[in-house]
Write a protein that holds these residues in place. Structure first.
Motif, mmCIF file in Angstrom:
data_model
loop_
_atom_site.group_PDB
_atom_site.id
_atom_site.type_symbol
_atom_site.label_atom_id
_atom_site.label_comp_id
_atom_site.label_asym_id
_atom_site.label_seq_id
_atom_site.Cartn_x
_atom_site.Cartn_y
_atom_site.Cartn_z
ATOM 1 N N ASN A 115 -11.945 -50.614 16.336
ATOM 2 C CA ASN A 115 -10.488 -50.435 16.364
ATOM 3 C C ASN A 115 -10.136 -49.364 17.396
ATOM 4 O OD1 ASN A 115 -7.777 -50.008 15.947
ATOM 5 N ND2 ASN A 115 -7.951 -49.463 13.785
ATOM 6 N N PRO A 116 -9.817 -49.753 18.625
ATOM 7 C CA PRO A 116 -9.511 -48.779 19.680
ATOM 8 C C PRO A 116 -8.285 -47.915 19.378
ATOM 9 C CG PRO A 116 -9.944 -50.945 20.618
ATOM 10 C CD PRO A 116 -9.821 -51.133 19.141
ATOM 11 N N ARG A 117 -7.441 -48.345 18.441
ATOM 12 C CA ARG A 117 -6.245 -47.577 18.091
ATOM 13 C C ARG A 117 -6.534 -46.505 17.039
ATOM 14 N NH1 ARG A 117 -1.295 -49.268 19.282
ATOM 15 N NH2 ARG A 117 -0.466 -48.588 17.258
ATOM 16 N N LEU A 118 -7.778 -46.429 16.597
ATOM 17 C CA LEU A 118 -8.130 -45.523 15.510
ATOM 18 C C LEU A 118 -8.007 -44.051 15.930
ATOM 19 C CD1 LEU A 118 -9.294 -45.465 12.580
ATOM 20 C CD2 LEU A 118 -11.549 -45.195 13.648
ATOM 21 N N ALA A 183 -1.323 -37.213 17.623
ATOM 22 C CA ALA A 183 -2.124 -38.328 18.144
ATOM 23 C C ALA A 183 -1.449 -39.666 17.872
ATOM 24 C CB ALA A 183 -3.525 -38.300 17.530
ATOM 25 N N VAL A 184 -0.754 -39.771 16.732
ATOM 26 C CA VAL A 184 -0.012 -40.996 16.421
ATOM 27 C C VAL A 184 1.098 -41.209 17.445
ATOM 28 C CG1 VAL A 184 1.579 -42.065 14.773
ATOM 29 C CG2 VAL A 184 -0.536 -40.999 13.950
ATOM 30 N N ILE A 185 1.805 -40.137 17.795
ATOM 31 C CA ILE A 185 2.871 -40.241 18.798
ATOM 32 C C ILE A 185 2.295 -40.627 20.157
ATOM 33 C CG2 ILE A 185 4.621 -38.934 20.078
ATOM 34 C CD1 ILE A 185 5.047 -37.293 17.505
ATOM 35 N N ALA A 186 1.177 -40.003 20.517
ATOM 36 C CA ALA A 186 0.539 -40.335 21.797
ATOM 37 C C ALA A 186 0.102 -41.798 21.828
ATOM 38 C CB ALA A 186 -0.665 -39.414 22.034
ATOM 39 N N ARG A 187 -0.371 -42.294 20.692
ATOM 40 C CA ARG A 187 -0.815 -43.688 20.613
ATOM 41 C C ARG A 187 0.345 -44.666 20.799
ATOM 42 N NH1 ARG A 187 -3.396 -45.767 15.064
ATOM 43 N NH2 ARG A 187 -1.188 -45.680 14.510
ATOM 44 N N GLN A 188 1.529 -44.262 20.413
ATOM 45 C CA GLN A 188 2.699 -45.117 20.599
ATOM 46 C C GLN A 188 2.951 -45.398 22.078
ATOM 47 O OE1 GLN A 188 5.779 -42.917 18.589
ATOM 48 N NE2 GLN A 188 5.207 -43.639 16.562
ATOM 49 N N HIS A 189 2.532 -44.467 22.924
ATOM 50 C CA HIS A 189 2.732 -44.622 24.370
ATOM 51 C C HIS A 189 1.507 -45.236 25.055
ATOM 52 C CE1 HIS A 189 6.456 -42.296 24.192
ATOM 53 N NE2 HIS A 189 5.823 -41.439 23.426
ATOM 54 N N SER A 190 0.305 -44.821 24.609
ATOM 55 C CA SER A 190 -0.914 -45.266 25.285
ATOM 56 C C SER A 190 -1.535 -46.520 24.673
ATOM 57 C CB SER A 190 -1.956 -44.146 25.266
ATOM 58 O OG SER A 190 -2.411 -43.917 23.927
#
Length: 387
Positions: A115-118, A183-190
């Motif tokens: 899961n790359p989004r982990l 990290a959750v916020i950063a994941r929303q963009h990346s």
């Protein structure tokens, strides 16, 4: 109400206090938190006294709103279950010593491949690097090495063992929550997750804030009772005639003037932050009982408040108005009084669902969600893969 974090799913491998306090906050804010527990090696928090109806009050609080899946991670079938779960989860929270999850095949790199989004969060005493990374420790040790204990105490008695676990909670738990939500916020963009290394010692070191800034920039070494805020001024606790205590934080001139005027000694305000003022105040406080002082300062806005016992704090009108105690369902129709989530959202938070549950209380439910048949669940139980 579903809560602001209702979209997040968390696999929690942590035990004791730091990780569970972090995941408690997440669960209170609506996250779906699933604890992965050993069916044979009990979380010691479960047996920590005092007990309420046979259950540790601490465990019941720290693990409310969370589900429990009991897995023997030494068995291959259990690891396959974790890997299947990871596909659908946002966050892994773990608190083992460095390298343990990697040896199990559940390290960040292995799970990221699934899961790359982990977002993977590791909370440890000293972090994943450095000469102390494999060393055991507790709250008192982290505060000692971080320099905090060197100026939190008294000159004649040394450092004070704090009743609140500052390194565990303010260091580990709160920093972990801040970091993983970032990290959750950063994941929303990346679109990708990342690894977060949380050291309770590192975070405790950062709590030096003002004293650390003064030392690093100006070379001013803090020590017991040598600073304005650690007993080196009149900002302190004062014993009453009957052996209770009052807190005084009247630092600003306006508050200091009201403090001195309340005692009928307005001239004392001219002494400023001096220890001479402190000595004079000690005399004034010891002339009066705790009740007299509470009445005296009830209508005076001078930053003077009584030192309350926990039982008194629970009944204080300010804390009651803020609804800081919650009645949480036990599961049998009754409730247990617990500390409420202190965060106030304009749209509210979901009502507490249940206190901490028995090991593996949701094992069948979780496995069924993965599509595991009733027969296969029975086989896994027979093999002691699942508890």
């Amino acid at each position: 109400m579903s809560g602001p974090l209702a979209s997040l799913k968390v696999l929690d491998f942590s035990t004791l206090l730091p990780g569970p306090f972090a995941s408690l906050l997440l669960a209170d804010m609506g996250a779906d938190v699933l604890r992965i527990e050993s069916p044979s090696r009990m979380d010691l928090l479960r047996v920590l006294p005092p007990h309420d109806q046979g259950t540790s009050a601490s465990h019941a609080y720290l693990n409310r709103n969370k589900r429990s899946l009991a897995l023997d991670l030494k068995q291959a079938e259990a690891l396959e279950i974790v890997r299947a779960l990871v596909k659908d989860y946002d966050i892994v929270l773990e608190q083992f010593r460095p390298g343990v999850m990697e040896r199990l095949g559940l390290g960040y790199e292995a799970l990221k491949a699934i899961n790359p989004r982990l977002i993977y969060v590791s909370i440890t005493g000293y972090g994943q690097t450095g000469p102390y990374k494999d060393r055991a420790g507790h709250d008192i040790n982290y505060l000692a090495l971080a320099g905090v204990a060197s100026y939190t105490g008294r000159q004649d008695s040394g450092p004070v063992p704090l009743g609140v676990q500052v390194a565990d909670v303010a260091g580990g738990s709160l920093h972990a929550v801040v970091g993983l939500l970032a990290a959750v916020i950063a994941r929303q963009h990346s679109g990708v997750g990342q690894y977060l290394d949380v050291s309770m010692t590192d975070c405790s070191f950062s709590l030096n804030a003002m004293s650390g800034a003064g030392y690093l920039a100006c070379g001013v070494e803090p020590a017991w009772e040598n600073q304005v805020l650690n007993g080196g001024s009149f900002y302190d606790y004062y014993r009453t005639r009957d052996g209770r205590w009052m807190s005084v934080g009247s630092l600003e001139p306006a508050f200091m003037q009201q403090l001195c005027a309340a005692f009928g000694r307005p001239e004392l305000a001219a002494k400023g932050l001096s220890l001479e003022l402190k000595t004079a105040l000690q005399i004034e406080f010891e002339k009066r009982s705790f009740e007299e002082l509470c009445e005296l300062f009830a209508g005076v806005d001078a930053c003077v408040e009584p030192v309350l016992s926990l039982s008194e704090a629970v009944e204080h009108p300010q804390l009651k108005a803020r609804e800081l105690v919650s009645q949480v369902p036990r599961g049998d129709g009754s409730t247990q009084a617990q500390l409420a989530c202190p965060l106030k959202f304009s749209q509210g938070l979901p009502e507490p669902r249940h206190i901490g549950v028995a090991v593996g209380a949701h094992s069948d439910e979780v496995l069924a969600e993965l599509g595991v048949s009733v027969q296969r669940i029975a086989e896994l139980r027979q093999a002691k893969v699942v508890g």
